[in-house]
Design an enzyme around this catalytic site. Structure first.
Site, PDB file in Angstrom:
ATOM      1  N   LYS A 110       0.819  -1.209   0.000  1.00 20.53           N
ATOM      2  CA  LYS A 110       0.000   0.000   0.000  1.00 20.53           C
ATOM      3  C   LYS A 110       0.860   1.271   0.000  1.00 20.53           C
ATOM      4  O   LYS A 110       0.431   2.314  -0.477  1.00 20.53           O
ATOM      5  CB  LYS A 110      -0.927   0.034   1.217  1.00 20.53           C
ATOM      6  CG  LYS A 110      -1.868  -1.155   1.362  1.00 20.53           C
ATOM      7  CD  LYS A 110      -2.913  -1.199   0.276  1.00 20.53           C
ATOM      8  CE  LYS A 110      -4.038  -2.187   0.563  1.00 20.53           C
ATOM      9  NZ  LYS A 110      -3.613  -3.605   0.610  1.00 20.53           N
TER      10      LYS A 110
HETATM   11  C1  LIG Z   1      -4.164  -4.694   0.147  1.00 22.89           C
HETATM   12  C2  LIG Z   1      -3.349  -5.914   0.115  1.00 22.89           C
HETATM   13  C3  LIG Z   1      -3.613  -6.932  -0.810  1.00 22.89           C
HETATM   14  C4  LIG Z   1      -4.764  -6.862  -1.790  1.00 22.89           C
HETATM   15  O1  LIG Z   1      -4.568  -5.868  -2.763  1.00 22.89           O
HETATM   16  P1  LIG Z   1      -5.809  -5.335  -3.619  1.00 22.89           P
HETATM   17  O2  LIG Z   1      -5.266  -4.242  -4.433  1.00 22.89           O
HETATM   18  O3  LIG Z   1      -6.824  -4.861  -2.630  1.00 22.89           O
HETATM   19  O4  LIG Z   1      -6.309  -6.479  -4.418  1.00 22.89           O
HETATM   20  C5  LIG Z   1      -2.781  -8.036  -0.809  1.00 22.89           C
HETATM   21  N1  LIG Z   1      -1.766  -8.146   0.080  1.00 22.89           N
HETATM   22  C6  LIG Z   1      -1.501  -7.193   0.984  1.00 22.89           C
HETATM   23  C7  LIG Z   1      -0.387  -7.392   1.936  1.00 22.89           C
HETATM   24  C8  LIG Z   1      -2.270  -6.045   1.030  1.00 22.89           C
HETATM   25  O5  LIG Z   1      -1.994  -5.098   1.928  1.00 22.89           O
END
Ligand SMILES: *Cc1c(COP(=O)(O)O)cnc(C)c1O
Length: 493
Positions: A110
């Protein structure tokens, strides 16, 4: 380049307006009118660093930003907050290449988007003569919350409010959030799951009365959730960067296809890979990996999206999601940019909890492959890769690794494959360590941090060291139906 709402083609916005709004007024998502083609060669890209690559990709989408504005946003985002100059290193283990997207401030992917979003948002506000203070409302399944808090803390002209499911995040994730400093930050646990938190936030965004009240008090809402194109666009960058680096380091010949496996929740990360492919990047299969909340796997297998099912808490909590918001952008695309068809389906989802796409639409999903991994399969692959390679991956990445094994077995496809590695194993220490050896099963996450360091040889990241001793400053908890009152209360302070 303009953006249009997926539910009403007549609602248009510039990039900066779309970033400010987050969600379109009709509840749809903003999508670019067409996906631009990359206008630099892979040779040229393979000589660029991350920041230069980011500029080449983002300038094509954010066309109302000047070169100076965009470069300044990029420099402020991808700097010493990352613990490596490469920003996203690639590590080979077994037969896959792990694109490590977790070297930022909060050690999850993120950070890739949320370290730049505040800068894009402030630039967008200036460009559109916004005088109001911007209030970021966010629902998080764990990682978004902390990454958004880290991005927005102390940013002038903004406040940020984060809702998370009180019992649905890892202890380290919770601790990261409740120790967040900054006068402009507010963290609230809800008695409910992530989908309820997200639905509550979406309702506030589309509540006209609330918006008017806020405006009168000098505030306006914006979103840091992955529906914001200010998050989607920066995520395209690392796929382009990864391909160019794979060519440069010899893993791939220029033009050869590369598969991408993405551990998926809200469908933002994999959608970014889909956009990269549509920009002309030679991506082969887009492999969508789910955990036991396998609503996307069922969707790819049957053409029916059905959210009415038991919500499971797994060891990959950031993927514990039954309504993958960003899927709407793909639905709109496979409907041939048909806003009415898309709106019909989204209304069915809201009303009946499900929708079914047409055969023609299904035909356009051929570039995707969906599968899922059980909790046992996820743990087994962590152990196997550790034992064979000495490389330790987190639970989310492990879901992707397990699904990749299934994909290869089923198809025999030997194309070079990049797995999006979305979190540091330090963020989910207990699940990761218990996968390696049952004896760690009942030990608290923090106790296991040093053991993980000893096993992996990877130094404990700063993000973990910091929270070991940090003071808890956020203790608010509320019911799902109290979210709006909580927001009003915080803004009156
Ligand atoms: C948010 C997240 C995901 C999923 O990603 P999306 O874009 O919501 O599909 C997978 N792994 C981690 C560690 C995340 O923080």
């Amino acid at each position: 380049m303009l953006y249009r709402s997926t539910r009403n083609r007549d609602e248009k916005a510039t990039a900066s307006q779309a970033i400010l709004k987050g969600l379109a007024e009709d509840g749809g998502l903003f999508v670019p009118e067409q996906i631009p083609a990359l206008d630099v060669s892979v040779e040229a890209l393979s000589g660029m660093d991350y920041q230069e690559t980011a500029y080449e990709v983002m300038k094509l989408f954010l066309t109302d930003f000047t070169e100076e504005e965009l470069k300044s946003c990029i420099q402020n985002a991808y700097d010493g907050k990352f613990d490596t100059e490469e920003i996203v290193p690639i590590t080979k283990a077994q037969d896959a290449y792990y694109l490590e997207l977790f070297h930022g401030a909060t050690i999850a992917f993120k950070d890739m988007a949320l370290s730049i979003l505040p800068h894009l948002l402030i630039a967008s506000a200036k460009k559109n003569q916004v005088e109001n203070e911007i209030v970021i409302l966010t629902a998080t399944s764990g990682d978004t919350g902390k990454a958004a808090l880290a991005g927005f803390a102390g940013v002038k002209g903004t406040k940020i409010i984060v809702f998370y499911p009180k019992d649905g995040v890892s202890p380290i994730q919770e601790r990261q959030m409740v120790t967040q400093k900054g006068e402009n930050t507010f963290v609230v646990g809800i008695h409910g799951n992530f989908d309820q938190a997200q639905t509550g936030v979406k309702q506030m965004f589309s509540d006209q009365g609330l918006a008017e009240g806020m405006a009168a008090a000098g505030y306006q809402f914006s979103s840091a959730n992955s529906i914001n194109i200010g998050r989607l666009v920066p995520q395209i960058v690392y796929y382009v960067y990864a391909y160019a680096k794979m060519v440069k380091k010899g893993g791939i010949a220029n033009g050869e296809v590369m598969n991408v496996v993405v551990p998926t929740g809200n469908f933002g990360n994999i959608l970014a890979a889909f956009y990269a492919k549509n920009m002309g990047l030679p991506i082969g299969k887009l492999i969508c990996a789910s955990n036991e909340n396998k609503v996307l796997y069922d969707f790819f297998a049957t053409g029916t999206y059905d959210k009415d099912r038991e919500f499971l808490l797994t060891s990959s909590p950031s993927m514990d999601i039954l309504i993958s918001s960003n899927l709407e952008r793909l639905i709109y695309w496979i409907a041939g940019n048909d806003d009415r068809k898309n709106r019909e389906l989204m209304e069915a989802l809201q009303k009946d909890g499900k929708y079914e796409i047409t055969d023609e639409m299904r035909g356009r999903l051929a570039g995707f492959y969906g599968n899922y991994a059980t909790e046992e399969e996820t743990a087994a692959v962590i152990k196997e890769i550790y034992e064979e390679e000495g490389y330790i991956i987190d639970t989310h990445t492990a879901v992707a690794a397990a699904v990749y094994k299934k994909y290869k077995q089923e198809t025999g496809d030997g194309a070079k494959t990049v797995i999006a590695s979305t979190a540091s194993p330090y963020k989910f220490t207990r699940s990761v360590m218990a996968a390696i050896d049952q004896k760690y099963q009942d030990r608290p996450d923090f106790e296991l941090v040093d053991e993980l360091e000893a096993l992996s040889g990877v130094k404990v990241p700063k993000a973990i060291e910091e929270i070991r001793s940090a003071e808890v400053v956020h203790t608010s908890v509320c019911e799902v139906d109290e979210m709006q009152d909580v927001v009003k209360g915080f803004l009156k302070r």
